[in-house]
Design a protein around this motif. Structure first.
Motif, mmCIF file in Angstrom:
data_model
loop_
_atom_site.group_PDB
_atom_site.id
_atom_site.type_symbol
_atom_site.label_atom_id
_atom_site.label_comp_id
_atom_site.label_asym_id
_atom_site.label_seq_id
_atom_site.Cartn_x
_atom_site.Cartn_y
_atom_site.Cartn_z
ATOM 1 N N SER A 235 9.982 13.681 -2.641
ATOM 2 C CA SER A 235 11.437 13.937 -3.005
ATOM 3 C C SER A 235 12.449 13.505 -2.046
ATOM 4 N N SER A 236 11.815 13.350 -0.772
ATOM 5 C CA SER A 236 12.732 13.084 0.297
ATOM 6 C C SER A 236 11.813 12.225 1.504
ATOM 7 N N LYS A 237 11.667 11.093 1.169
ATOM 8 C CA LYS A 237 10.658 10.102 1.676
ATOM 9 C C LYS A 237 11.211 9.977 3.262
ATOM 10 N N SER A 238 10.162 9.967 3.883
ATOM 11 C CA SER A 238 10.400 9.901 5.461
ATOM 12 C C SER A 238 10.847 8.496 5.886
ATOM 13 N N PRO A 239 11.490 8.317 6.776
ATOM 14 C CA PRO A 239 11.886 6.809 7.378
ATOM 15 C C PRO A 239 10.678 6.085 7.704
ATOM 16 N N MET A 240 9.907 6.856 8.205
ATOM 17 C CA MET A 240 8.615 5.943 8.481
ATOM 18 C C MET A 240 7.708 5.211 7.362
ATOM 19 N N LEU A 241 7.778 6.202 6.338
ATOM 20 C CA LEU A 241 7.098 5.675 4.941
ATOM 21 C C LEU A 241 8.130 4.379 4.356
ATOM 22 N N LEU A 242 9.375 4.583 4.482
ATOM 23 C CA LEU A 242 10.265 3.749 4.038
ATOM 24 C C LEU A 242 10.162 2.388 4.783
ATOM 25 N N GLN A 243 9.978 2.597 6.243
ATOM 26 C CA GLN A 243 9.776 1.469 6.950
ATOM 27 C C GLN A 243 8.364 0.849 6.572
ATOM 28 N N HIS A 244 7.338 1.381 6.387
ATOM 29 C CA HIS A 244 6.006 0.965 6.369
ATOM 30 C C HIS A 244 5.717 0.409 4.824
ATOM 31 N N ASN A 245 6.614 0.822 3.825
ATOM 32 C CA ASN A 245 6.295 0.208 2.649
ATOM 33 C C ASN A 245 7.821 0.110 1.891
ATOM 34 N N PRO A 246 8.536 -0.651 2.448
ATOM 35 C CA PRO A 246 9.924 -1.163 2.043
ATOM 36 C C PRO A 246 9.936 -1.638 0.702
ATOM 37 N N VAL A 247 8.830 -2.154 0.162
ATOM 38 C CA VAL A 247 8.973 -2.824 -1.526
ATOM 39 C C VAL A 247 8.860 -1.859 -2.345
ATOM 40 N N HIS A 248 7.856 -1.115 -2.707
ATOM 41 C CA HIS A 248 7.576 -0.302 -3.436
ATOM 42 C C HIS A 248 8.052 1.455 -2.992
ATOM 43 N N LYS A 249 8.013 1.607 -1.602
ATOM 44 C CA LYS A 249 8.649 2.953 -1.327
ATOM 45 C C LYS A 249 7.653 4.056 -1.649
ATOM 46 N N LYS A 250 6.265 3.913 -1.629
ATOM 47 C CA LYS A 250 5.424 4.866 -2.403
ATOM 48 C C LYS A 250 4.265 4.865 -1.120
ATOM 49 N N ILE A 251 3.280 6.064 -1.659
ATOM 50 C CA ILE A 251 2.040 6.197 -1.008
ATOM 51 C C ILE A 251 0.902 5.678 -1.930
ATOM 52 N N PRO A 252 -0.262 5.537 -1.362
ATOM 53 C CA PRO A 252 -0.717 5.796 0.144
ATOM 54 C C PRO A 252 -0.227 4.348 0.822
ATOM 55 N N VAL A 253 0.034 4.690 2.327
ATOM 56 C CA VAL A 253 0.137 3.717 3.298
ATOM 57 C C VAL A 253 -1.034 3.838 4.323
ATOM 58 N N LEU A 254 -1.632 2.958 4.681
ATOM 59 C CA LEU A 254 -2.728 3.105 5.768
ATOM 60 C C LEU A 254 -2.063 2.256 6.850
#
Length: 207
Positions: free
Chosen positions: A37-56
Motif C-alpha cells: 500500500s506504500s511501495k518502497s523506493p527500492m522496490l519501485l527502482q528494482h521493478n519500475p515496469v510492474h511495480k510489484k513483488i517478488p523481486v530477487l
C-alpha cells in the motif's frame, strides 16, 4: 555466490515460490518485507515496469516475476537441481510451469467474486484441478520422487487454496474428488523444508 536479497510480502504465494526454491538449494538471502500500500523506493527502482513483488536482487541486479526468478535460481545455482536433466522431461516440466502461471490466478477469483461469477470461478477451478489430477501428477511429485520447480509453482494449491477450500466449505480438494492431488498436497507440505516455510494464513482468511 554474491549478495542475494528478496523483496516480497508474506501474504503472497508468489513470494513463497522463491523462498522455497532458495531454501531447497541452501542459498542464504536477506528478506525485505514490502508494504504494497506504500511501495518502497527500492522496490519501485528494482521493478519500475510492474511495480510489484517478488523481486530477487543478486549482486545488485534485480530479477522480477516469480517464474523468471525460479528459472534464474535454477540456472545460477545448479546444485540440488529442481528441473530434470533429461531434455524431454525438462520440456514437460516447462509445459506445466506455463500451465501453473496461466491457471493459478483463477483460484483468487473465488475469493474476489460472488454470485454467478463466483460459481463460474469454482467450476473453472474444478476443471483445472481435474487436468492436474489426470495428466500432471505421475508419482509422489510432479516430476517423480523429488520436489521440483513444478511442485513449487503449484504450491499455491497445496497451501493457499487448501485454506480457501476449507474456510469456504467448498470441499473441492477432498480425497474422493482428487486422490492423486490430495496425496501430492500431503507429500509436499510434509517435506521438512517446505513444512518449516509455510505462512500462517489465519490473518488473511479472517481479514
Amino acid at each position: 555466490m554474491g549478495e542475494v536479497k528478496l523483496h516480497g510480502t508474506w501474504k503472497s504465494p508468489y513470494i513463497w515460490r522463491v523462498i522455497w526454491a532458495l531454501k531447497l538449494k541452501g542459498i542464504p538471502y536477506e528478506y525485505i518485507e514490502e508494504d504494497l500500500s506504500s511501495k518502497s523506493p527500492m522496490l519501485l527502482q528494482h521493478n519500475p515496469v510492474h511495480k510489484k513483488i517478488p523481486v530477487l536482487v543478486h549482486e545488485g541486479k534485480p530479477i522480477c516475476e516469480s517464474m523468471v526468478i525460479l528459472e534464474y535460481i535454477e540456472e545460477t545455482w545448479p546444485q540440488d537441481p529442481l528441473l530434470p536433466s533429461d531434455l524431454y522431461e525438462r520440456a514437460v516440466a516447462r509445459f506445466w510451469l506455463g500451465f501453473a502461471e496461466d491457471k493459478i490466478p483463477m483460484l483468487w477469483k473465488i475469493v474476489l467474486t460472488d454470485g454467478e461469477e463466483q460459481k463460474q470461478a469454482i467450476k473453472d477451478a474444478f476443471e483445472m484441478l481435474k487436468m492436474i489430477e489426470e495428466h500432471g501428477i505421475k508419482e509422489k511429485y510432479f516430476g517423480g520422487n523429488k520436489i521440483g520447480l513444478v511442485d513449487i509453482a503449484f504450491g499455491a494449491i497445496a497451501h493457499w487454496f487448501v485454506a480457501i477450500d476449507s474456510e469456504r466449505g467448498l470441499k473441492l480438494l477432498e480425497a474422493h474428488n482428487f486422490p492423486r492431488l490430495h496425496s501430492w498436497i500431503k507429500n509436499f507440505k510434509e517435506d521438512p523444508i517446505i513444512k518449516e516455510n509455510l505462512p500462517d494464513l489465519t490473518p488473511v482468511l479472517k481479514g
